[in-house]
Design a protein around this motif. Structure first.
Motif, PDB file in Angstrom:
ATOM      1  N   TRP A  60      28.013  12.577  43.570  1.00 13.53           N
ATOM      2  CA  TRP A  60      26.928  13.954  43.516  1.00 13.53           C
ATOM      3  C   TRP A  60      25.193  13.982  43.307  1.00 13.53           C
ATOM      4  N   ILE A  61      25.052  13.073  43.461  1.00 14.60           N
ATOM      5  CA  ILE A  61      23.306  12.426  43.569  1.00 14.60           C
ATOM      6  C   ILE A  61      23.538  12.692  45.006  1.00 14.60           C
ATOM      7  N   GLY A  62      24.427  11.739  45.849  1.00 14.27           N
ATOM      8  CA  GLY A  62      24.120  11.468  47.346  1.00 14.27           C
ATOM      9  C   GLY A  62      24.683  12.433  48.027  1.00 14.27           C
ATOM     10  N   TRP A  63      25.053  13.750  47.246  1.00 17.93           N
ATOM     11  CA  TRP A  63      25.146  15.066  48.126  1.00 17.93           C
ATOM     12  C   TRP A  63      24.402  15.797  48.043  1.00 17.93           C
ATOM     13  N   ALA A  64      23.437  15.543  46.499  1.00 19.75           N
ATOM     14  CA  ALA A  64      22.027  16.174  46.264  1.00 19.75           C
ATOM     15  C   ALA A  64      20.919  15.996  47.464  1.00 19.75           C
ATOM     16  N   ALA A  65      20.792  14.671  47.604  1.00 18.84           N
ATOM     17  CA  ALA A  65      20.388  14.077  48.608  1.00 18.84           C
ATOM     18  C   ALA A  65      20.554  14.106  49.778  1.00 18.84           C
ATOM     19  N   MET A  66      21.747  14.754  49.789  1.00 18.58           N
ATOM     20  CA  MET A  66      21.845  14.953  51.755  1.00 18.58           C
ATOM     21  C   MET A  66      20.908  16.610  51.862  1.00 18.58           C
ATOM     22  N   ALA A  67      20.723  17.438  50.465  1.00 20.32           N
ATOM     23  CA  ALA A  67      20.436  18.351  50.817  1.00 20.32           C
ATOM     24  C   ALA A  67      19.396  18.432  50.574  1.00 20.32           C
ATOM     25  N   MET A  80      17.924   7.250  54.936  1.00 19.12           N
ATOM     26  CA  MET A  80      18.797   8.085  53.738  1.00 19.12           C
ATOM     27  C   MET A  80      19.920   8.969  54.135  1.00 19.12           C
ATOM     28  N   ALA A  81      19.578   8.824  56.223  1.00 21.54           N
ATOM     29  CA  ALA A  81      20.597   9.436  56.436  1.00 21.54           C
ATOM     30  C   ALA A  81      21.483   8.094  57.098  1.00 21.54           C
ATOM     31  N   VAL A  82      21.976   7.273  57.148  1.00 24.39           N
ATOM     32  CA  VAL A  82      22.364   6.414  57.285  1.00 24.39           C
ATOM     33  C   VAL A  82      23.266   6.001  55.911  1.00 24.39           C
ATOM     34  N   MET A  83      23.041   6.382  54.725  1.00 21.13           N
ATOM     35  CA  MET A  83      23.230   5.939  53.946  1.00 21.13           C
ATOM     36  C   MET A  83      23.818   7.363  53.545  1.00 21.13           C
ATOM     37  N   ILE A  84      24.365   8.453  53.212  1.00 22.46           N
ATOM     38  CA  ILE A  84      25.093   9.525  53.298  1.00 22.46           C
ATOM     39  C   ILE A  84      25.549   9.763  54.221  1.00 22.46           C
ATOM     40  N   GLY A  85      25.191   9.206  55.515  1.00 27.53           N
ATOM     41  CA  GLY A  85      26.996   9.013  56.296  1.00 27.53           C
ATOM     42  C   GLY A  85      27.664   8.493  56.165  1.00 27.53           C
ATOM     43  N   GLU A 131      30.598   0.654  54.203  1.00 26.23           N
ATOM     44  CA  GLU A 131      30.794  -0.070  52.584  1.00 26.23           C
ATOM     45  C   GLU A 131      29.636  -1.085  53.704  1.00 26.23           C
ATOM     46  N   GLU A 132      30.185  -1.662  54.116  1.00 32.05           N
ATOM     47  CA  GLU A 132      29.170  -3.469  54.354  1.00 32.05           C
ATOM     48  C   GLU A 132      27.116  -2.095  55.085  1.00 32.05           C
ATOM     49  N   VAL A 133      28.017  -1.043  56.003  1.00 31.25           N
ATOM     50  CA  VAL A 133      26.669  -1.040  56.219  1.00 31.25           C
ATOM     51  C   VAL A 133      25.798   0.547  55.123  1.00 31.25           C
ATOM     52  N   HIS A 134      26.466   0.923  54.786  1.00 32.65           N
ATOM     53  CA  HIS A 134      25.966   1.478  52.980  1.00 32.65           C
ATOM     54  C   HIS A 134      25.462   0.294  52.123  1.00 32.65           C
ATOM     55  N   GLU A 135      25.964  -0.497  52.103  1.00 34.52           N
ATOM     56  CA  GLU A 135      25.282  -1.404  50.707  1.00 34.52           C
ATOM     57  C   GLU A 135      24.307  -2.258  51.456  1.00 34.52           C
ATOM     58  N   VAL A 136      23.516  -3.126  52.625  1.00 34.79           N
ATOM     59  CA  VAL A 136      22.644  -3.048  53.391  1.00 34.79           C
ATOM     60  C   VAL A 136      21.620  -2.661  53.437  1.00 34.79           C
TER      61      VAL A 136
END
Length: 214
Positions: free
Chosen positions: A50-57, A118-123, A172-177
């Motif tokens: 949910w927080i990820g989608w809110a951050a995307m908005a 933030m864009a990479v994490m959302i993607g 998942e690896e890119v997200h964590e890094v």
């Protein structure tokens, strides 16, 4: 009433308003999302998504505002300039930083870096969840908790082939890094704000809260 100022009297300091409500809202919303999903929520959990989608908005709103908002909020007012950033940091170390109507050059680069992370994490988060909305994920978890495993069986049987599983592992690896990098950048940002506040003799954080500075 007269605007005459008595000799020797000090005029009231001029109040500038560099940060409009949208800039302040997006700034603190992204900060809250980074703290919550980086330190507090369970990775992959419903609240985390949910927080990820809110951050995307919020990020989309900041993108639109950077193209159509007030002058200080527009990207054209603080384009990334590495040489200017190095010069600003040198002035800061000497205790003589210059004032800027918008982000200073070092702060501008930091802002772009944080937005990019933030864009990479959302993607990557969307890849990891198959683009499912938080509502869909919550419904699937509720079904599994009730003993209905059919959704997961169908997913494993048809949707997640070897290539997709490999892509999910990379995401998942890119997200964590990227999450760890963003936390590091956030700490550097806070340290930079503290140092510059001391050098300028005013609280930069208060300006981002109230939208005003003297």
């Amino acid at each position: 009433m007269s605007d005459h100022v008595e000799p020797g009297a000090r005029a009231a300091p001029e109040i500038a308003q560099p940060w409009d409500p949208v800039v302040r809202l997006t700034h603190w919303s992204i900060a809250a999302a980074v703290i919550a999903n980086g330190l507090l929520t369970k990775p992959g959990g419903t609240i985390h998504v949910w927080i990820g989608w809110a951050a995307m908005a919020v990020l989309a709103l900041r993108l639109v505002w950077g193209l159509s908002g007030p002058v200080e909020a527009r990207f054209a007012s603080f384009l990334p300039a590495p040489r200017a950033a190095v010069s600003h940091l040198a002035d800061l170390l000497r205790g003589r930083p210059r004032e800027h109507s918008s982000h200073n050059p070092a702060g501008a680069i930091m802002a772009y870096a944080l937005w990019a992370c933030m864009a990479v994490m959302i993607g990557t988060g969307l890849v990891m969840t198959g683009g499912k909305s938080p509502i869909t994920i919550a419904e699937e978890k509720a079904a599994v908790a009730a003993g209905d495993w059919s959704v997961l069986v169908t997913e494993n049987a048809g949707d997640r082939h070897g290539d997709e599983e490999g892509l999910g592992d990379v995401a998942e690896e890119v997200h964590e890094v990227t999450a760890n990098l963003m936390l590091l950048l956030a700490m550097l940002h806070v340290a930079g704000v503290a140092v510059e506040s001391r050098a300028l003799g005013r609280n930069l954080v208060r300006g981002m809260v109230t939208g005003r500075r003297r």
